[in-house]
Design a protein around this motif. Structure first.
Motif, mmCIF file in Angstrom:
data_model
loop_
_atom_site.group_PDB
_atom_site.id
_atom_site.type_symbol
_atom_site.label_atom_id
_atom_site.label_comp_id
_atom_site.label_asym_id
_atom_site.label_seq_id
_atom_site.Cartn_x
_atom_site.Cartn_y
_atom_site.Cartn_z
ATOM 1 N N HIS A 105 0.824 -1.207 0.000
ATOM 2 C CA HIS A 105 0.000 0.000 0.000
ATOM 3 C C HIS A 105 0.860 1.259 0.000
ATOM 4 C CE1 HIS A 105 -3.495 -2.487 0.581
ATOM 5 N NE2 HIS A 105 -2.983 -3.022 1.681
ATOM 6 N N ARG A 106 1.975 1.174 0.739
ATOM 7 C CA ARG A 106 2.859 2.340 0.787
ATOM 8 C C ARG A 106 3.454 2.627 -0.588
ATOM 9 N NH1 ARG A 106 5.198 1.092 5.178
ATOM 10 N NH2 ARG A 106 7.047 0.022 4.394
ATOM 11 N N LEU A 107 3.882 1.578 -1.284
ATOM 12 C CA LEU A 107 4.455 1.768 -2.626
ATOM 13 C C LEU A 107 3.411 2.259 -3.621
ATOM 14 C CD1 LEU A 107 6.826 -1.328 -2.908
ATOM 15 C CD2 LEU A 107 7.495 1.074 -2.853
ATOM 16 N N LEU A 108 2.182 1.740 -3.525
ATOM 17 C CA LEU A 108 1.113 2.207 -4.410
ATOM 18 C C LEU A 108 0.877 3.701 -4.231
ATOM 19 C CD1 LEU A 108 -1.480 -0.722 -4.108
ATOM 20 C CD2 LEU A 108 -0.065 -0.170 -6.104
ATOM 21 N N GLU A 109 0.826 4.130 -2.988
ATOM 22 C CA GLU A 109 0.625 5.560 -2.723
ATOM 23 C C GLU A 109 1.837 6.374 -3.151
ATOM 24 O OE1 GLU A 109 -0.538 6.556 1.170
ATOM 25 O OE2 GLU A 109 -2.553 5.699 0.963
ATOM 26 N N ASP A 122 6.148 -6.998 -7.435
ATOM 27 C CA ASP A 122 5.381 -6.677 -8.651
ATOM 28 C C ASP A 122 5.408 -5.178 -8.915
ATOM 29 O OD1 ASP A 122 4.747 -9.360 -8.789
ATOM 30 O OD2 ASP A 122 2.854 -9.123 -7.698
ATOM 31 N N ILE A 123 5.237 -4.411 -7.873
ATOM 32 C CA ILE A 123 5.231 -2.948 -8.030
ATOM 33 C C ILE A 123 6.613 -2.462 -8.432
ATOM 34 C CG2 ILE A 123 4.756 -0.762 -6.882
ATOM 35 C CD1 ILE A 123 2.933 -2.295 -4.975
ATOM 36 N N LEU A 124 7.648 -2.991 -7.774
ATOM 37 C CA LEU A 124 9.008 -2.548 -8.095
ATOM 38 C C LEU A 124 9.380 -2.903 -9.528
ATOM 39 C CD1 LEU A 124 10.827 -3.486 -4.755
ATOM 40 C CD2 LEU A 124 10.044 -1.241 -5.521
ATOM 41 N N ASN A 125 8.920 -4.057 -10.017
ATOM 42 C CA ASN A 125 9.189 -4.422 -11.415
ATOM 43 C C ASN A 125 8.538 -3.437 -12.369
ATOM 44 O OD1 ASN A 125 10.693 -6.661 -10.719
ATOM 45 N ND2 ASN A 125 8.934 -8.062 -10.762
ATOM 46 N N VAL A 135 -1.171 -2.885 -11.701
ATOM 47 C CA VAL A 135 0.020 -3.713 -11.548
ATOM 48 C C VAL A 135 -0.338 -5.190 -11.703
ATOM 49 C CG1 VAL A 135 2.007 -4.229 -10.093
ATOM 50 C CG2 VAL A 135 0.869 -2.005 -9.887
ATOM 51 N N PRO A 136 0.320 -5.910 -12.626
ATOM 52 C CA PRO A 136 0.083 -7.353 -12.750
ATOM 53 C C PRO A 136 0.530 -8.063 -11.471
ATOM 54 C CG PRO A 136 1.232 -6.496 -14.679
ATOM 55 C CD PRO A 136 1.267 -5.413 -13.642
ATOM 56 N N ALA A 137 -0.358 -8.858 -10.898
ATOM 57 C CA ALA A 137 -0.067 -9.540 -9.633
ATOM 58 C C ALA A 137 0.419 -10.951 -9.901
ATOM 59 C CB ALA A 137 -1.305 -9.563 -8.750
ATOM 60 N N THR A 138 1.432 -11.362 -9.179
ATOM 61 C CA THR A 138 1.989 -12.713 -9.336
ATOM 62 C C THR A 138 1.939 -13.518 -8.053
ATOM 63 O OG1 THR A 138 4.231 -11.977 -8.795
ATOM 64 C CG2 THR A 138 3.576 -11.860 -11.121
ATOM 65 N N GLY A 139 1.366 -12.962 -7.002
ATOM 66 C CA GLY A 139 1.338 -13.657 -5.726
ATOM 67 C C GLY A 139 0.271 -14.723 -5.660
ATOM 68 N N PRO A 140 0.294 -15.550 -4.633
ATOM 69 C CA PRO A 140 -0.709 -16.589 -4.427
ATOM 70 C C PRO A 140 -2.114 -15.996 -4.358
ATOM 71 C CG PRO A 140 1.131 -16.880 -2.928
ATOM 72 C CD PRO A 140 1.320 -15.550 -3.572
ATOM 73 N N LYS A 141 -3.081 -16.683 -4.978
ATOM 74 C CA LYS A 141 -4.484 -16.254 -4.999
ATOM 75 C C LYS A 141 -4.648 -14.868 -5.595
ATOM 76 C CE LYS A 141 -7.091 -17.323 -1.555
ATOM 77 N NZ LYS A 141 -7.685 -17.441 -0.189
ATOM 78 N N GLY A 142 -3.690 -14.492 -6.477
ATOM 79 C CA GLY A 142 -3.785 -13.196 -7.138
ATOM 80 C C GLY A 142 -3.397 -12.026 -6.279
ATOM 81 N N ASN A 143 -2.705 -12.267 -5.178
ATOM 82 C CA ASN A 143 -2.270 -11.173 -4.301
ATOM 83 C C ASN A 143 -1.149 -10.386 -4.960
ATOM 84 O OD1 ASN A 143 -4.087 -11.801 -2.337
ATOM 85 N ND2 ASN A 143 -2.631 -12.916 -1.045
ATOM 86 N N LEU A 144 -1.160 -9.086 -4.678
ATOM 87 C CA LEU A 144 -0.134 -8.194 -5.222
ATOM 88 C C LEU A 144 1.064 -8.172 -4.285
ATOM 89 C CD1 LEU A 144 0.476 -6.138 -7.494
ATOM 90 C CD2 LEU A 144 -0.527 -4.376 -6.019
#
Length: 486
Positions: free
Chosen positions: A176-180, A202-205, A189-198
């Motif tokens: 959330h901090r990076l998104l803000e 992903d944000i840094l990429n 941002v394309p999510a690659t975490g389990p169950k579609g978690n961000l």
């Protein structure tokens, strides 16, 4: 152990329960494998450092200065910061070791409640830059200093509301901090975490691919403040971190002066003392002519002392002779105290404090003088240790240097007595000869001390001051005693 555990529980279960199953130190070191690696930083949950209670009456404090910076190693016994309590500035020593990861409450942060989260630390060797806020971490109050401004921005922001196309929940504070920080929505941002978690990665990429830059920090005002500030939006913004100074309203002759924590505590304790302790009073005039002669003789020999030093020694001697006066009140009864520890009232810029001359009856006047000078100097600098002003069995408050002839003082609980000392003045004695007289007034707790006991103590103190030879003047050379006739 972490690999075996994750192998048994599987990807989804491990990501859900692993942070709660592991101890904080193991959680700091865990690295998930088997094709569903997540950033280890996601599980670097910082150990909490909370505002400590550094005195029995402390409810809140001011962080004067951090002595460690983010990223600094910490060893057991290191001083993290200086904290102003209700009575003095006390060094906060840490009992653990690790790395100071985040400072959440900056320098000069005032009225920080005891138990408030003020910093985070991680285990040695961990990436302190990727520390996460604990799930149940206390929110740090806003700081009033320049250093507190960036620290406040490090606290976990509110969870972003889910928009159409956004990813499912379960994102950590760092996400959330990076998104803000980069002005992104979770749907960008394309999510690659389990169950579609961000994930943070992903944000840094995405940031690296598109070369995004962080947005400039903005100060968020509450709705009322925002409306009030709207007409003046074109005016240059004032630095919020600047210290507030007493201001005089236009046409007014008065200013508001903020109370220090010490003065708030003094007001509370004095009100409590006067409303719960049955004060009785007794006064007596003391002939200090011989004390002044002895002080003058000592000065000629290069030994600097004050009248107050002799008063402390005389009081300590009298307390040993009348031990019923050397007591404290435990809430139910008077409890005799073995050592004669005399508290001496010292005025500072922030209020009154009472450092203690311990075992004063065993010290000579010269030693008492040195101890009092040292305690008074450090009291005015706010550098006394807790054990140097907490406790004591009897208090002396001397206003004689200000020309005050007579006053009565309020008992300093849990003590049962306090002696108010006035100035010396020249009067005619019973034999018609001029003598130096000094008035002292005893305030005592009537539950613990009878009038007769108080009168005996005052009479004995008067006799000791009239004849200084009755003091056990250790530290004064025998030749000096013979010269001044004691």
């Amino acid at each position: 152990m972490a690999s075996a555990l994750t192998g048994r529980l599987g990807r989804q279960v491990a990501n859900k329960f692993l942070p709660t199953l592991l101890t904080p130190k193991l959680r700091l070191r865990v690295k998930l494998e088997h094709g569903f690696r997540q950033s280890a930083a996601l599980f670097i949950v910082g150990s909490e450092i909370k505002m400590p209670s550094l005195s029995p009456t402390m409810a809140e404090g001011t962080i004067v200065k951090w002595l460690k910076n983010e990223g600094d190693p910490i060893a057991a016994g290191d001083v993290l910061c200086d904290i102003q309590t209700d009575k003095a500035i006390v060094s906060f020593e840490i009992e653990e070791e690790g790395i100071l990861a985040k400072i959440l409450v900056g320098n000069d942060a005032k009225d920080v409640k005891v138990g408030t989260l003020i910093a985070l630390m991680v285990a040695e060797g961990e990436d302190w830059k990727d520390v996460e806020m604990p799930a149940a971490g206390s929110a740090a109050p806003p700081s009033s200093s320049a250093e507190a401004k960036p620290a406040a921005s490090q606290a976990a922001p509110a969870v972003e509301k889910k928009t159409g196309g956004g990813h499912s929940g379960g994102q950590g504070p760092a996400v959330h901090r990076l998104l803000e920080q980069f002005g992104l929505s979770s749907s960008d941002v394309p999510a690659t975490g389990p169950k579609g978690n961000l994930l943070k990665g992903d944000i840094l990429n995405l940031v690296n691919q598109k070369g995004l830059k962080p947005k400039a920090p903005q100060t968020v005002l509450p709705p009322a403040a925002s409306k009030a500030a709207a007409p003046a939006a074109a005016a240059p913004a004032k630095t919020p971190a600047a210290k507030a100074k007493p201001q005089v309203a236009k046409g007014s002759k008065f200013i508001d002066v903020e109370l220090t924590n010490m003065r708030k505590t003094i007001a509370k304790r004095l009100s409590q003392s006067k409303s719960t302790i049955p004060h009785s009073y007794g006064g007596i005039d003391c002939d200090i002519s011989e004390v002044l002669k002895l002080r003058k003789a000592l000065k000629a020999e290069g030994i600097a002392t004050s009248v107050n030093d002799f008063v402390i020694k005389a009081v300590a001697t009298a307390l040993r002779q009348y031990p019923h006066m050397n007591c404290i009140w435990d809430g139910q009864q008077a409890v005799p105290v073995g050592d004669v520890d005399v508290s001496v009232a010292v005025a500072t810029d922030t209020g009154l404090i009472t450092p203690i001359v311990k075992k004063a009856n065993e010290k000579g006047v010269q030693e008492i003088s040195a101890v009092v000078r040292d305690l008074a100097a450090r009291a005015k600098q706010g550098k006394l240790q807790l054990n140097e002003f907490q406790g004591g069995s009897f208090t002396i408050s001397n206003l004689g240097m200000f020309g005050i002839n007579h006053f009565s003082a309020i008992i300093n609980p849990p003590q049962c007595s306090i002696l108010a000392v006035g100035t010396g003045r020249l009067i005619l004695g019973s034999d018609g000869k001029p003598v130096q007289s000094m008035n002292v007034t005893l305030s005592y707790d009537r539950r613990a001390i009878d009038e007769e006991q108080a009168a005996e103590f005052l009479s004995g103190l008067r006799d000791i001051l009239k004849d200084p030879s009755r003091m056990l003047l250790g530290g004064v050379p025998p030749s000096m005693r013979a010269r001044v006739g004691i």
